[in-house]
Design a protein around this motif. Structure first.
Motif, PDB file in Angstrom:
ATOM      1  N   ALA A 358       0.808  -1.224   0.000  1.00 10.98           N
ATOM      2  CA  ALA A 358       0.000   0.000   0.000  1.00 10.98           C
ATOM      3  C   ALA A 358       0.837   1.269   0.000  1.00 10.98           C
ATOM      4  CB  ALA A 358      -0.938  -0.002   1.208  1.00 10.98           C
ATOM      5  N   THR A 359       2.137   1.151   0.239  1.00 13.09           N
ATOM      6  CA  THR A 359       2.990   2.342   0.278  1.00 13.09           C
ATOM      7  C   THR A 359       4.076   2.328  -0.797  1.00 13.09           C
ATOM      8  OG1 THR A 359       4.412   1.271   1.934  1.00 13.09           O
ATOM      9  CG2 THR A 359       2.648   2.705   2.757  1.00 13.09           C
ATOM     10  N   ARG A 360       4.007   1.379  -1.704  1.00  7.91           N
ATOM     11  CA  ARG A 360       5.057   1.228  -2.722  1.00  7.91           C
ATOM     12  C   ARG A 360       4.726   2.047  -3.970  1.00  7.91           C
ATOM     13  NH1 ARG A 360       6.208  -4.839  -4.028  1.00  7.91           N
ATOM     14  NH2 ARG A 360       6.958  -4.725  -1.861  1.00  7.91           N
ATOM     15  N   VAL A 361       5.719   2.753  -4.482  1.00  7.80           N
ATOM     16  CA  VAL A 361       5.559   3.464  -5.755  1.00  7.80           C
ATOM     17  C   VAL A 361       6.466   2.824  -6.801  1.00  7.80           C
ATOM     18  CG1 VAL A 361       4.854   5.659  -4.727  1.00  7.80           C
ATOM     19  CG2 VAL A 361       7.284   5.216  -5.133  1.00  7.80           C
ATOM     20  N   PRO A 362       6.082   2.911  -8.079  1.00  2.00           N
ATOM     21  CA  PRO A 362       6.814   2.204  -9.129  1.00  2.00           C
ATOM     22  C   PRO A 362       8.001   2.969  -9.703  1.00  2.00           C
ATOM     23  CG  PRO A 362       4.831   3.164 -10.030  1.00  2.00           C
ATOM     24  CD  PRO A 362       4.817   3.471  -8.564  1.00  2.00           C
ATOM     25  N   VAL A 363       8.591   3.839  -8.916  1.00  2.00           N
ATOM     26  CA  VAL A 363       9.798   4.566  -9.336  1.00  2.00           C
ATOM     27  C   VAL A 363      10.826   4.404  -8.224  1.00  2.00           C
ATOM     28  CG1 VAL A 363      10.793   6.806  -9.937  1.00  2.00           C
ATOM     29  CG2 VAL A 363       8.468   6.238 -10.669  1.00  2.00           C
ATOM     30  N   SER A 364      12.006   3.941  -8.566  1.00  2.00           N
ATOM     31  CA  SER A 364      13.035   3.678  -7.567  1.00  2.00           C
ATOM     32  C   SER A 364      13.802   4.944  -7.220  1.00  2.00           C
ATOM     33  CB  SER A 364      14.015   2.623  -8.087  1.00  2.00           C
ATOM     34  OG  SER A 364      14.765   3.161  -9.173  1.00  2.00           O
ATOM     35  N   ALA A 365      14.530   4.881  -6.105  1.00  2.13           N
ATOM     36  CA  ALA A 365      15.352   6.016  -5.687  1.00  2.13           C
ATOM     37  C   ALA A 365      16.424   6.323  -6.717  1.00  2.13           C
ATOM     38  CB  ALA A 365      15.978   5.724  -4.326  1.00  2.13           C
ATOM     39  N   SER A 366      16.987   5.284  -7.329  1.00  2.00           N
ATOM     40  CA  SER A 366      18.023   5.511  -8.352  1.00  2.00           C
ATOM     41  C   SER A 366      17.432   6.183  -9.592  1.00  2.00           C
ATOM     42  CB  SER A 366      18.697   4.186  -8.731  1.00  2.00           C
ATOM     43  OG  SER A 366      17.749   3.264  -9.246  1.00  2.00           O
ATOM     44  N   GLN A 367      16.218   5.792  -9.978  1.00  2.00           N
ATOM     45  CA  GLN A 367      15.565   6.456 -11.108  1.00  2.00           C
ATOM     46  C   GLN A 367      15.294   7.927 -10.796  1.00  2.00           C
ATOM     47  OE1 GLN A 367      12.267   3.607 -11.448  1.00  2.00           O
ATOM     48  NE2 GLN A 367      12.771   3.373 -13.625  1.00  2.00           N
ATOM     49  N   ALA A 368      14.924   8.210  -9.537  1.00  2.00           N
ATOM     50  CA  ALA A 368      14.600   9.576  -9.138  1.00  2.00           C
ATOM     51  C   ALA A 368      15.823  10.481  -9.091  1.00  2.00           C
ATOM     52  CB  ALA A 368      13.920   9.575  -7.770  1.00  2.00           C
ATOM     53  N   GLN A 369      17.021   9.891  -9.270  1.00  2.00           N
ATOM     54  CA  GLN A 369      18.257  10.681  -9.318  1.00  2.00           C
ATOM     55  C   GLN A 369      18.932  10.558 -10.683  1.00  2.00           C
ATOM     56  OE1 GLN A 369      20.125  12.101  -6.415  1.00  2.00           O
ATOM     57  NE2 GLN A 369      19.071  11.232  -4.659  1.00  2.00           N
ATOM     58  N   SER A 370      18.339   9.785 -11.570  1.00  2.00           N
ATOM     59  CA  SER A 370      18.938   9.547 -12.883  1.00  2.00           C
ATOM     60  C   SER A 370      18.610  10.690 -13.839  1.00  2.00           C
ATOM     61  CB  SER A 370      18.428   8.228 -13.466  1.00  2.00           C
ATOM     62  OG  SER A 370      18.727   8.133 -14.846  1.00  2.00           O
ATOM     63  N   LYS A 371      19.633  11.328 -14.375  1.00  2.00           N
ATOM     64  CA  LYS A 371      19.433  12.441 -15.310  1.00  2.00           C
ATOM     65  C   LYS A 371      18.638  11.990 -16.532  1.00  2.00           C
ATOM     66  CE  LYS A 371      21.709  15.897 -13.377  1.00  2.00           C
ATOM     67  NZ  LYS A 371      21.078  17.215 -13.060  1.00  2.00           N
ATOM     68  N   ASP A 372      18.945  10.799 -17.032  1.00  2.00           N
ATOM     69  CA  ASP A 372      18.252  10.303 -18.226  1.00  2.00           C
ATOM     70  C   ASP A 372      16.773  10.082 -17.960  1.00  2.00           C
ATOM     71  OD1 ASP A 372      20.585  10.373 -19.680  1.00  2.00           O
ATOM     72  OD2 ASP A 372      21.076   8.256 -19.340  1.00  2.00           O
ATOM     73  N   TYR A 373      16.473   9.474 -16.802  1.00  2.00           N
ATOM     74  CA  TYR A 373      15.074   9.202 -16.483  1.00  2.00           C
ATOM     75  C   TYR A 373      14.327  10.499 -16.209  1.00  2.00           C
ATOM     76  CZ  TYR A 373      11.016   6.848 -14.446  1.00  2.00           C
ATOM     77  OH  TYR A 373       9.735   6.409 -14.189  1.00  2.00           O
ATOM     78  N   LEU A 374      14.929  11.402 -15.456  1.00  2.00           N
ATOM     79  CA  LEU A 374      14.276  12.664 -15.129  1.00  2.00           C
ATOM     80  C   LEU A 374      14.058  13.527 -16.362  1.00  2.00           C
ATOM     81  CD1 LEU A 374      16.127  13.600 -11.809  1.00  2.00           C
ATOM     82  CD2 LEU A 374      13.832  12.661 -12.063  1.00  2.00           C
ATOM     83  N   ALA A 375      14.970  13.416 -17.331  1.00  2.00           N
ATOM     84  CA  ALA A 375      14.840  14.217 -18.559  1.00  2.00           C
ATOM     85  C   ALA A 375      13.569  13.860 -19.316  1.00  2.00           C
ATOM     86  CB  ALA A 375      16.057  14.010 -19.443  1.00  2.00           C
ATOM     87  N   LEU A 376      13.107  12.637 -19.156  1.00  2.00           N
ATOM     88  CA  LEU A 376      11.874  12.213 -19.816  1.00  2.00           C
ATOM     89  C   LEU A 376      10.710  13.106 -19.419  1.00  2.00           C
ATOM     90  CD1 LEU A 376      10.402   9.971 -21.492  1.00  2.00           C
ATOM     91  CD2 LEU A 376      10.073   8.749 -19.335  1.00  2.00           C
TER      92      LEU A 376
END
Length: 418
Positions: A358-376
């Motif tokens: 119930a508290t899980r989100v489908p974006v990881s901490a590493s994705q939330a710091q990834s320039k490539d992922y954030l650029a999307l």
């Protein structure tokens, strides 16, 4: 006859000149119109020949408005959203002003740097606004922290806005994520989400709902709570520990045709008279001569991270909490009911697994710091939901979030059937 037409010509030219002269200064703000109208009226008392119109827009709507061809109608922007000004700076929508170096040293760590195009003329904090009579009627204690809002006793007694609809809410959410870390921060947000009765469409809608007794508690920027306290003795407010300051920024649009008069407004707000009016008018901000609140916090956000992942956080919050609020409520209500029961060790383990789902989100901490992922999300801007790559990622989120709640409720049913 020629003299008559010449007379009409001069009359027409004079009328056009008068109309051009009387064109109002247009202030675009993310605050409610009422919150800044009083201090602007004080400016007009001193400058009676300058007309001023105030229009309200949310962050994304403000950006879209300024991207239109007729955006030259807007002269000034006032907001506490550093993200808004950062994006406008990136789109080359602002011009140089004359007051960029007047920020006191104690406030400088909390503000954005905008190449002389934006200045802070006031600041605020944020916290929890609550209705004392409402809390008393439901036998609820006064809350002081985000963690307390995640407690079962506040189920269905909370409201808040969203990062998409409110720049200040965006900074509140980012404050949580940078304070607790990505994973624990989202766990806390999802638990709070389970207690939210409804989402406010505007940041100042939270204070209105609490003032009207529709709900008990909501996180707000302090000026909304202070104004409500002036009118209602049953309203009160607590600053949240380890929270950031929110400077109030002002800028002149690049396409403004009235820079001279717009600059007069900035000069007034930074003047001794304007600064004194911040506390006594409806804008209700701390002036640049009042460092007391600033001295109580050393929390400063990683601004680069704020700007890089604003799009991600806004969209993820909407998918994880706003769009599935009803199902979140149902799931957490069931969790709270199970917590009251004497469960076997096996069922206790299942309950802990239910909470993780119930508290899980489908974006990881590493994705939330990834320039490539954030650029999307950053590059997509206000139209990100129309971008095919973003739309595909959102569909993945939706499926994962739905699956998590389905699994949680399957385990709830297993426990209840035993």
């Amino acid at each position: 006859m020629s003299r008559f037409f010449l007379f009409l010509f001069f009359i027409s030219i004079s009328t056009m000149a008068l109309a051009a002269k009387e064109k109002p200064i247009v202030i675009l703000t993310t605050f409610s119109e009422d919150s800044i109208s009083q201090i602007i009226s004080k400016f007009q008392d001193i400058n009676p020949k300058i007309n001023v119109d105030i229009i309200f827009r949310r962050n994304r709507s403000a950006i879209r408005l300024l991207e239109r061809e007729n955006s030259s109608n807007v002269d000034i922007i006032i907001s506490s959203s550093s993200v808004l000004f950062h994006e406008l700076e990136g789109k080359d929508k602002l011009q140089l002003i004359e007051n960029e170096n007047q920020t006191p040293d104690w406030l400088k760590p909390h503000i954005l740097e905008m190449s002389g195009k934006v200045t802070a003329f006031a600041y605020s904090g944020f916290g929890l606004m609550y209705n004392k009579e409402y809390l008393k009627s439901y036998h609820l204690p006064i809350p002081h922290t985000w963690k307390e809002l995640s407690d079962a006793q506040y189920f269905s007694h909370l409201t808040m806005s969203t990062p998409t609809r409110s720049g200040t809410t965006s900074l509140m959410v980012e404050n949580i994520l940078q304070n607790y870390g990505w994973d624990k921060g989202w766990q806390l947000l999802m638990k709070i989400g389970g207690n939210i009765a409804f989402i406010s469409s505007r940041s100042f809608g939270v204070s209105e709902a609490v003032s009207q007794g529709l709900i008990g508690v909501g996180p707000v920027i302090d000026n909304y709570a202070i104004n409500s306290k002036r009118s209602f003795n049953y309203i009160d407010f607590n600053y949240i520990p380890h929270s950031i300051l929110m400077p109030t920024y002002i800028a002149i649009t690049k396409d403004s045709k009235a820079k001279k008069d717009s600059q007069k407004i900035i000069d007034f707000l930074l003047s001794e008279q304007g600064q004194k009016l911040l506390e006594t008018t409806s804008i209700t901000k701390f002036s640049l001569a009042q460092p007391e609140l600033a001295k109580k916090t050393r929390v400063v956000l990683n601004k680069a991270l704020v700007y890089d992942r604003d799009g991600l956080i806004s969209l993820l919050f909407d998918q994880a909490i706003t769009e599935q609020l009803h199902q979140l409520n149902i799931t957490w209500q069931s969790i709270y009911q199970l917590e009251k029961q004497a469960l076997s060790d096996e069922n206790q383990r299942k309950l802990e697994q239910i909470k993780r789902y119930a508290t899980r989100v489908p974006v990881s901490a590493s994705q939330a710091q990834s320039k490539d992922y954030l650029a999307l999300f950053t590059h997509a801007g206000a139209a990100r939901s129309l971008d095919p790559a973003v739309a595909e990622e959102v569909r993945r989120w939706q499926q994962a979030l739905n699956d998590n709640l389905v699994r949680a409720n399957q385990l709830i049913n297993e426990i209840n059937q035993e």
